[in-house]
Design a protein around this motif. Structure first.
Motif, PDB file in Angstrom:
ATOM      1  N   GLU A  26       0.610  -1.558  -0.067  1.00 49.14           N
ATOM      2  CA  GLU A  26      -0.089   0.007   0.147  1.00 49.14           C
ATOM      3  C   GLU A  26       0.699   0.977   0.209  1.00 49.14           C
ATOM      4  O   GLU A  26      -0.162   1.979  -0.674  1.00 49.14           O
ATOM      5  N   PRO A  27       1.972   1.075   0.963  1.00 44.10           N
ATOM      6  CA  PRO A  27       3.039   2.634   0.742  1.00 44.10           C
ATOM      7  C   PRO A  27       3.460   2.953  -0.364  1.00 44.10           C
ATOM      8  O   PRO A  27       3.859   4.268  -0.822  1.00 44.10           O
ATOM      9  N   PHE A  28       3.288   2.249  -1.141  1.00 37.95           N
ATOM     10  CA  PHE A  28       4.024   2.015  -2.910  1.00 37.95           C
ATOM     11  C   PHE A  28       3.164   2.248  -3.987  1.00 37.95           C
ATOM     12  O   PHE A  28       3.297   2.596  -5.093  1.00 37.95           O
ATOM     13  N   ALA A  29       1.825   3.086  -3.939  1.00 39.63           N
ATOM     14  CA  ALA A  29       1.046   2.967  -4.545  1.00 39.63           C
ATOM     15  C   ALA A  29       0.087   1.746  -5.448  1.00 39.63           C
ATOM     16  O   ALA A  29       0.404   1.925  -7.289  1.00 39.63           O
ATOM     17  N   PRO A  30       0.409   0.884  -4.857  1.00 39.86           N
ATOM     18  CA  PRO A  30       0.096  -0.508  -6.195  1.00 39.86           C
ATOM     19  C   PRO A  30      -0.565   0.227  -6.966  1.00 39.86           C
ATOM     20  O   PRO A  30      -1.662   0.037  -7.474  1.00 39.86           O
ATOM     21  N   ARG A  31      -0.884  -0.376  -8.399  1.00 36.96           N
ATOM     22  CA  ARG A  31      -1.533  -0.337  -9.666  1.00 36.96           C
ATOM     23  C   ARG A  31      -2.527  -2.146 -10.114  1.00 36.96           C
ATOM     24  O   ARG A  31      -1.535  -2.791 -10.420  1.00 36.96           O
ATOM     25  N   PRO A  32      -3.144  -3.121  -9.727  1.00 39.93           N
ATOM     26  CA  PRO A  32      -3.271  -3.917  -9.892  1.00 39.93           C
ATOM     27  C   PRO A  32      -3.626  -4.048 -11.258  1.00 39.93           C
ATOM     28  O   PRO A  32      -4.103  -3.572 -11.941  1.00 39.93           O
ATOM     29  N   HIS A  33      -3.055  -5.487 -11.810  1.00 39.10           N
ATOM     30  CA  HIS A  33      -3.802  -5.586 -12.990  1.00 39.10           C
ATOM     31  C   HIS A  33      -4.949  -6.069 -12.881  1.00 39.10           C
ATOM     32  O   HIS A  33      -5.779  -6.749 -12.071  1.00 39.10           O
ATOM     33  N   TRP A  34      -5.805  -4.829 -13.930  1.00 38.47           N
ATOM     34  CA  TRP A  34      -7.365  -5.225 -13.802  1.00 38.47           C
ATOM     35  C   TRP A  34      -8.337  -6.808 -13.682  1.00 38.47           C
ATOM     36  O   TRP A  34      -8.951  -6.926 -13.649  1.00 38.47           O
ATOM     37  N   GLY A  35      -7.395  -7.409 -14.469  1.00 35.51           N
ATOM     38  CA  GLY A  35      -7.800  -8.912 -15.383  1.00 35.51           C
ATOM     39  C   GLY A  35      -7.743 -10.411 -13.580  1.00 35.51           C
ATOM     40  O   GLY A  35      -7.833 -11.181 -13.785  1.00 35.51           O
ATOM     41  N   LYS A  36      -7.042  -9.662 -12.966  1.00 34.97           N
ATOM     42  CA  LYS A  36      -6.124 -10.720 -11.618  1.00 34.97           C
ATOM     43  C   LYS A  36      -7.327 -10.274 -11.108  1.00 34.97           C
ATOM     44  O   LYS A  36      -7.834  -9.665 -10.561  1.00 34.97           O
ATOM     45  N   VAL A  37      -6.913 -11.618  -8.991  1.00 37.68           N
ATOM     46  CA  VAL A  37      -7.571 -10.970  -8.357  1.00 37.68           C
ATOM     47  C   VAL A  37      -6.880 -10.605  -7.513  1.00 37.68           C
ATOM     48  O   VAL A  37      -5.479  -9.860  -6.729  1.00 37.68           O
ATOM     49  N   PHE A  38      -7.584  -9.239  -7.040  1.00 36.70           N
ATOM     50  CA  PHE A  38      -7.031  -8.141  -5.735  1.00 36.70           C
ATOM     51  C   PHE A  38      -8.479  -7.995  -5.455  1.00 36.70           C
ATOM     52  O   PHE A  38      -9.668  -7.823  -5.848  1.00 36.70           O
ATOM     53  N   THR A  39      -8.115  -7.305  -3.727  1.00 36.30           N
ATOM     54  CA  THR A  39      -9.486  -6.891  -3.264  1.00 36.30           C
ATOM     55  C   THR A  39      -9.331  -4.916  -3.220  1.00 36.30           C
ATOM     56  O   THR A  39      -9.469  -4.110  -2.243  1.00 36.30           O
ATOM     57  N   THR A  40      -8.259  -4.660  -4.183  1.00 39.22           N
ATOM     58  CA  THR A  40      -8.038  -2.689  -3.394  1.00 39.22           C
ATOM     59  C   THR A  40      -9.378  -1.972  -3.533  1.00 39.22           C
ATOM     60  O   THR A  40      -9.841  -1.762  -4.387  1.00 39.22           O
ATOM     61  N   ASP A  41      -8.859  -1.633  -2.290  1.00 47.13           N
ATOM     62  CA  ASP A  41     -10.193  -0.484  -1.796  1.00 47.13           C
ATOM     63  C   ASP A  41     -11.246   0.315  -3.570  1.00 47.13           C
ATOM     64  O   ASP A  41      -9.524   1.237  -3.999  1.00 47.13           O
ATOM     65  N   PRO A  42     -11.785  -0.098  -4.034  1.00 44.72           N
ATOM     66  CA  PRO A  42     -11.956   1.023  -5.240  1.00 44.72           C
ATOM     67  C   PRO A  42     -11.639   2.554  -5.082  1.00 44.72           C
ATOM     68  O   PRO A  42     -11.053   3.068  -5.901  1.00 44.72           O
ATOM     69  N   ALA A  43     -11.917   3.569  -3.947  1.00 47.47           N
ATOM     70  CA  ALA A  43     -11.394   5.048  -4.184  1.00 47.47           C
ATOM     71  C   ALA A  43     -10.155   4.847  -4.576  1.00 47.47           C
ATOM     72  O   ALA A  43      -9.255   5.647  -4.407  1.00 47.47           O
ATOM     73  N   ALA A  44      -9.159   4.299  -3.048  1.00 42.15           N
ATOM     74  CA  ALA A  44      -7.771   3.706  -3.349  1.00 42.15           C
ATOM     75  C   ALA A  44      -7.504   4.304  -4.750  1.00 42.15           C
ATOM     76  O   ALA A  44      -6.135   4.981  -5.037  1.00 42.15           O
ATOM     77  N   LEU A  45      -7.584   3.040  -5.556  1.00 41.37           N
ATOM     78  CA  LEU A  45      -7.377   3.232  -6.505  1.00 41.37           C
ATOM     79  C   LEU A  45      -7.436   3.930  -7.822  1.00 41.37           C
ATOM     80  O   LEU A  45      -6.964   3.885  -8.077  1.00 41.37           O
ATOM     81  N   ALA A  46      -8.822   4.109  -7.226  1.00 45.72           N
ATOM     82  CA  ALA A  46      -8.841   5.450  -8.224  1.00 45.72           C
ATOM     83  C   ALA A  46      -8.073   6.305  -8.135  1.00 45.72           C
ATOM     84  O   ALA A  46      -7.775   7.364  -9.057  1.00 45.72           O
ATOM     85  N   ALA A  47      -7.602   7.079  -6.944  1.00 37.16           N
ATOM     86  CA  ALA A  47      -6.530   8.141  -6.786  1.00 37.16           C
ATOM     87  C   ALA A  47      -5.415   7.951  -7.323  1.00 37.16           C
ATOM     88  O   ALA A  47      -4.749   8.379  -7.373  1.00 37.16           O
ATOM     89  N   ARG A  48      -5.163   6.681  -8.194  1.00 35.06           N
ATOM     90  CA  ARG A  48      -3.618   5.605  -8.283  1.00 35.06           C
ATOM     91  C   ARG A  48      -3.527   6.572 -10.173  1.00 35.06           C
ATOM     92  O   ARG A  48      -2.768   6.697 -10.890  1.00 35.06           O
ATOM     93  N   TYR A  49      -5.435   6.729 -10.364  1.00 30.72           N
ATOM     94  CA  TYR A  49      -4.909   7.308 -11.984  1.00 30.72           C
ATOM     95  C   TYR A  49      -5.658   8.317 -11.761  1.00 30.72           C
ATOM     96  O   TYR A  49      -6.577   8.857 -11.731  1.00 30.72           O
TER      97      TYR A  49
END
Length: 424
Positions: free
Chosen positions: A371-394
């Motif tokens: 989380e401290p490194f602002a990961p962006r998960p691959h859209w087609g794989k398994v992840f549970t990243t909070d949507p709001a946190a993910l939106a902030a990275r794009y």
């Protein structure tokens, strides 16, 4: 036997994804054989999604409406030698397109580890190969043709509207059904693939930048990185015997221990065509292990050392449910929803055992450490990243949401997974 609306058996369209962890909830399956038939189908459906080769590991491509395979459309491959481009049917697999191009003296600059994936599906999720100077597969797209929610045919070109185009390419299947894709080409070339064993962690960065395409594998069990797969230009000299403190593999390898090496592309420095070396796996063989789950996180290349050190803190959790972890580099791009948007990236890819219950708590621990490194998960794989946190990275996340509303105002192509990130 139950049939699709076109009269073909539903067995022609998969009921599950490739790994078997997602059972599609679609009520009807379709396999149109022409663009006109597809357009009519889209216009008449309330909810609909395209299914490709099924290599997504989450429910991004699932729907409770109609599921459509575009594999029945004509398998077009149109070469434009003057512009150095090729236009292909979106449902074609990269392996089939690559072999066709090579016989005509052309190549794609990059390929993913699996040649089995469809062009449109890989582009839609910014799937990638490896190489610090190479962008993901979507960066080779010069034009797209797609059927939009109202059944119209929309063609978008990088040269005429580059900004909007950058929002349409990595589209998560949410903006329409991609029927044709135009790709940039380079002259055909040959590569040699060398596998090296036992890389010290402190040599990782140098190793990743040492060849045309490089993948480093670890099991998080030993103090050394297990294997380095170097795909280098055929004309370049082989790595020296003591390259970065490693030893040369004396036989072909498979990334997953215990799997047959014959499934993999030729190694041991034997020269061969680009499309028979860039992927890890041969087109006619089972890729990876098959019984698996996958996750992948794209991190700023500059943060690689810190991120990997953070993962090492939970190595004791990762190792028992891991088949293999792959480290790769991907160059920055300008595509709105690309995990590599405006940052050179280290991709950390996990191939887990096929046990969702066992993997879930480990996945949570991995995401917490990253989380401290602002990961962006691959859209087609398994992840549970909070949507709001993910939106902030794009930075262009809101722009994509607006484009989504404009092209699909009724949510025809929406899915529960997509709704989590782009609520209607």
């Amino acid at each position: 036997m139950t049939t699709t609306s076109t009269g073909e058996p539903t067995a022609l369209v998969p009921r599950r994804n490739w790994a078997g962890n997602v059972r599609y909830a679609a009520r009807r399956f379709h396999r149109p054989t022409s663009t006109d038939e597809l357009r009519a189908l889209v216009a008449g459906s309330a909810r609909l999604r395209a299914v490709g080769t099924g290599h997504s590991f989450n429910r991004l491509g699932d729907t409770d409406g109609d599921l459509v395979s575009l594999a029945g459309l004509p398998p077009e491959i149109e070469l434009d030698r003057e512009r150095g481009r090729v236009t292909v049917a979106g449902a074609l697999r990269y392996g089939d397109v690559a072999a066709h191009l090579h016989t005509r003296g052309y190549a794609l600059a990059n390929l993913a580890s699996l040649p089995h994936i469809s062009v449109a599906g890989a582009v839609a999720t910014a799937t990638h190969g490896s190489g610090q100077t190479h962008g993901n597969l979507a960066t080779s797209v010069a034009a797209l043709e797609l059927v939009t929610a109202d059944g119209d045919l929309l063609r978008v070109d990088r040269d005429t509207d580059p900004d909007t185009f950058a929002g349409l390419v990595v589209n998560l299947g949410a903006l329409g059904l991609v029927t044709r894709v135009t790709l940039d080409l380079v002259p055909a070339f040959e590569l040699r693939q060398y596998v090296r064993l036992g890389l010290p962690w402190e040599a990782l960065d140098e190793a990743l930048g040492s060849a045309y395409s490089v993948s480093v594998f670890t099991d998080w069990r030993t103090p050394l990185l297990r294997e380095v797969w170097r795909k280098q230009r055929a004309e370049q000299p082989p790595p020296p015997a003591d390259w970065l403190g490693t030893t040369a593999a004396d036989r072909p390898r498979h990334p997953v221990l215990g799997m047959p090496a014959e499934n993999c592309t030729p190694q041991l420095g034997v020269p061969g065509p680009w499309h028979e070396r860039l992927p890890h796996f041969k087109l006619g063989f089972t890729p990876s292990s098959g019984d698996e789950l996958q996750s992948e996180y794209h991190l700023p290349r500059a943060a690689a050392a810190g991120a990997l050190a953070a993962l090492d803190e939970v190595a004791h959790l990762i190792a028992p449910v891991l088949q293999v972890c792959e480290l790769r580099t991907v160059a920055a791009d300008e595509l709105w929803l690309s995990p590599n948007y405006r940052r050179d990236s280290l991709a950390v890819h996990f191939t887990w055992i096929g046990d969702e219950v066992a993997v879930a708590p480990v996945l949570a621990a991995v995401e917490e450490r990253l989380e401290p490194f602002a990961p962006r998960p691959h859209w087609g794989k398994v992840f549970t990243t909070d949507p709001a946190a993910l939106a902030a990275r794009y930075p262009r996340y809101a722009d994509f949401a607006a484009l989504l509303t404009h092209l699909d105002p009724t949510g025809k192509f929406h899915t529960p997974q997509l709704n989590r990130h782009f609520p209607r």
